[in-house]
Design a protein around this motif. Structure first.
Motif, short mmCIF file in Angstrom:
data_model
loop_
_atom_site.label_atom_id
_atom_site.label_comp_id
_atom_site.label_asym_id
_atom_site.label_seq_id
_atom_site.Cartn_x
_atom_site.Cartn_y
_atom_site.Cartn_z
N LEU A 134 0.81 -1.22 0.00
CA LEU A 134 0.00 0.00 0.00
C LEU A 134 0.85 1.27 0.00
CD1 LEU A 134 -2.77 -0.99 2.60
CD2 LEU A 134 -2.92 -1.08 0.10
N SER A 135 2.11 1.14 0.35
CA SER A 135 3.01 2.29 0.44
C SER A 135 3.68 2.56 -0.90
CB SER A 135 4.07 2.02 1.51
OG SER A 135 3.49 1.81 2.78
N VAL A 156 -5.41 8.80 2.89
CA VAL A 156 -6.50 7.90 3.29
C VAL A 156 -7.29 7.44 2.07
CG1 VAL A 156 -8.69 7.73 4.52
CG2 VAL A 156 -6.75 8.86 5.62
N ILE A 157 -7.68 8.39 1.25
CA ILE A 157 -8.53 8.06 0.10
C ILE A 157 -7.81 7.13 -0.87
CG2 ILE A 157 -9.78 9.00 -1.88
CD1 ILE A 157 -10.19 11.57 -0.20
N GLU A 158 -6.55 7.42 -1.16
CA GLU A 158 -5.81 6.58 -2.09
C GLU A 158 -5.61 5.18 -1.53
OE1 GLU A 158 -5.12 7.02 -5.10
OE2 GLU A 158 -5.47 9.16 -5.36
N THR A 159 -5.42 5.07 -0.22
CA THR A 159 -5.25 3.75 0.40
C THR A 159 -6.54 2.94 0.34
OG1 THR A 159 -3.57 4.67 1.89
CG2 THR A 159 -4.52 2.53 2.48
N VAL A 160 -7.66 3.59 0.61
CA VAL A 160 -8.95 2.90 0.53
C VAL A 160 -9.20 2.39 -0.89
CG1 VAL A 160 -11.45 3.22 0.69
CG2 VAL A 160 -9.97 4.13 2.46
N ARG A 161 -8.82 3.18 -1.87
CA ARG A 161 -8.98 2.75 -3.26
C ARG A 161 -8.09 1.54 -3.56
NH1 ARG A 161 -7.86 7.29 -7.29
NH2 ARG A 161 -9.23 6.15 -8.70
N LYS A 162 -6.85 1.56 -3.06
CA LYS A 162 -5.96 0.42 -3.27
C LYS A 162 -6.48 -0.84 -2.60
CE LYS A 162 -1.35 2.31 -4.15
NZ LYS A 162 0.07 2.32 -3.68
N PRO A 214 -15.97 4.83 -8.84
CA PRO A 214 -17.19 4.01 -8.73
C PRO A 214 -17.55 3.60 -7.32
CG PRO A 214 -15.39 2.74 -9.68
CD PRO A 214 -14.94 4.16 -9.65
N GLY A 215 -16.57 3.52 -6.42
CA GLY A 215 -16.86 3.15 -5.04
C GLY A 215 -17.18 4.36 -4.18
N LEU A 216 -16.29 5.34 -4.20
CA LEU A 216 -16.44 6.51 -3.32
C LEU A 216 -17.62 7.39 -3.70
CD1 LEU A 216 -12.68 7.49 -3.02
CD2 LEU A 216 -14.09 6.42 -1.26
N SER A 217 -17.97 7.40 -4.98
CA SER A 217 -19.08 8.26 -5.40
C SER A 217 -20.41 7.82 -4.79
CB SER A 217 -19.19 8.26 -6.93
OG SER A 217 -19.47 6.95 -7.41
N ARG A 218 -20.49 6.57 -4.35
CA ARG A 218 -21.72 6.07 -3.74
C ARG A 218 -21.73 6.22 -2.22
NH1 ARG A 218 -20.74 1.79 -7.53
NH2 ARG A 218 -19.96 0.49 -5.84
N SER A 219 -20.59 6.57 -1.66
CA SER A 219 -20.48 6.68 -0.20
C SER A 219 -21.17 7.94 0.31
CB SER A 219 -19.01 6.70 0.24
OG SER A 219 -18.31 5.56 -0.22
N LEU A 220 -21.74 7.83 1.51
CA LEU A 220 -22.26 9.01 2.20
C LEU A 220 -21.19 9.51 3.17
CD1 LEU A 220 -25.96 8.05 3.01
CD2 LEU A 220 -25.14 9.73 1.36
#
Length: 282
Positions: free
Chosen positions: A63-64, A128-134, A164-170
């Motif tokens: 992840l790094s 954080v966001i880039e790690t969640v995507r990975k 596609p994942g984050l766009s659906r998150s609240l």
């Protein structure tokens, strides 16, 4: 009970940092929500005062390694992880030598080098966001706590609006009383524009980059707001109420069953509202 995923982005989490109202909130709420059947992951900065050996942190090599560009400078992203017992909740740490000092530091970098807090927040949120995507882990709800997370709603809603994942998150933003003195760097807005944000996105910033303004930016780009304590400035609470977004008024001390139930009900309420809105637009 359910398989919904809750991502907590927190400024402080106990026991990695000493017990404070914020660090206890950062630990208690995710653990208690996890006990309701949610899948939970949490993120926090890897401050230099965190003892990696005692807390059994280890780097996640896969992840790094990504470079995050801020103000035309590249900063390597280092990801570490630990397991919080006894719930076995995974806690991820965002690290970088430019923004977080080495072992032996006693004071949090947000206090010892406040002149870097604008870039430190930008790096933390982007990391954080880039790690969640990975991880390919798509959260149902993203709950942000602490002023260092205030940029997260802005990033998620505008830089990652096509993900596609984050766009659906609240995105839920918690109002906390812990603040910083003075203002962020005078070039803060300029640095955000270099990162890809428009003047329209940054409208509420104006030219006064203080704690209150940063919180208003978090409110503007989130989907819902939580008043986590009874001592939030009245003007900020009113700003949240006037936003027209769902607001969870102070639900009580964290760690109590009724308080956890209030957060659970709030999550379900905003998710139901989103589902109903989607059906209405079809």
């Amino acid at each position: 009970m359910n398989h919904q995923k809750i991502l907590y982005i927190s400024q402080e989490i106990n026991p990695y940092l000493p017990s404070t109202p914020m660090s206890l909130f950062g630990r208690n709420l995710p653990q208690d929500i996890q006990s309701h059947g949610y899948e939970v992951r949490t993120f926090m900065p890897k401050y230099g005062s965190i003892n990696e050996r005692r807390n059994q942190l280890h780097e996640v090599i896969r992840l790094s390694g990504m470079n995050i560009s801020i103000d035309d400078n590249d900063h390597p992203l280092i990801i570490k992880v630990a397991t919080l017992q006894p719930t076995r909740m995974q806690v991820y740490f965002i690290d970088n030598d430019d923004y977080f000092e080495g072992p032996g530091t006693k004071v949090l970098e947000t206090e010892s080098s406040p002149e870097d807090n604008d870039e430190r927040s930008m790096f933390f949120v982007r990391g954080v966001i880039e790690t969640v995507r990975k991880l390919r882990w798509d959260p149902t709800v993203i709950h942000c706590t602490g002023w260092i997370t205030a940029l997260a709603p802005l990033y998620i809603r505008h830089l990652y609006q096509d993900d596609p994942g984050l766009s659906r998150s609240l995105v839920v933003y918690s109002l906390r009383p812990e603040s910083f003195e003075g203002k962020l760097d005078a070039r803060f807005a300029e640095k955000l524009k270099m990162a890809g944000f428009t003047d329209e996105c940054l409208q509420s910033l104006g030219g006064d980059f203080d704690w209150m303004t940063l919180n208003k930016l978090g409110i503007d780009h989130s989907d819902a707001i939580v008043v986590t304590t009874p001592d939030i400035p009245a003007g900020l609470v009113e700003y949240a109420r006037q936003s027209g977004k769902p607001v969870l008024e102070y639900p009580g001390p964290d760690g109590e069953e009724a308080t956890t139930a209030a957060y659970h009900d709030f999550y379900q309420s905003i998710l139901s509202q989103k589902e109903n809105d989607s059906k209405s637009s079809d």
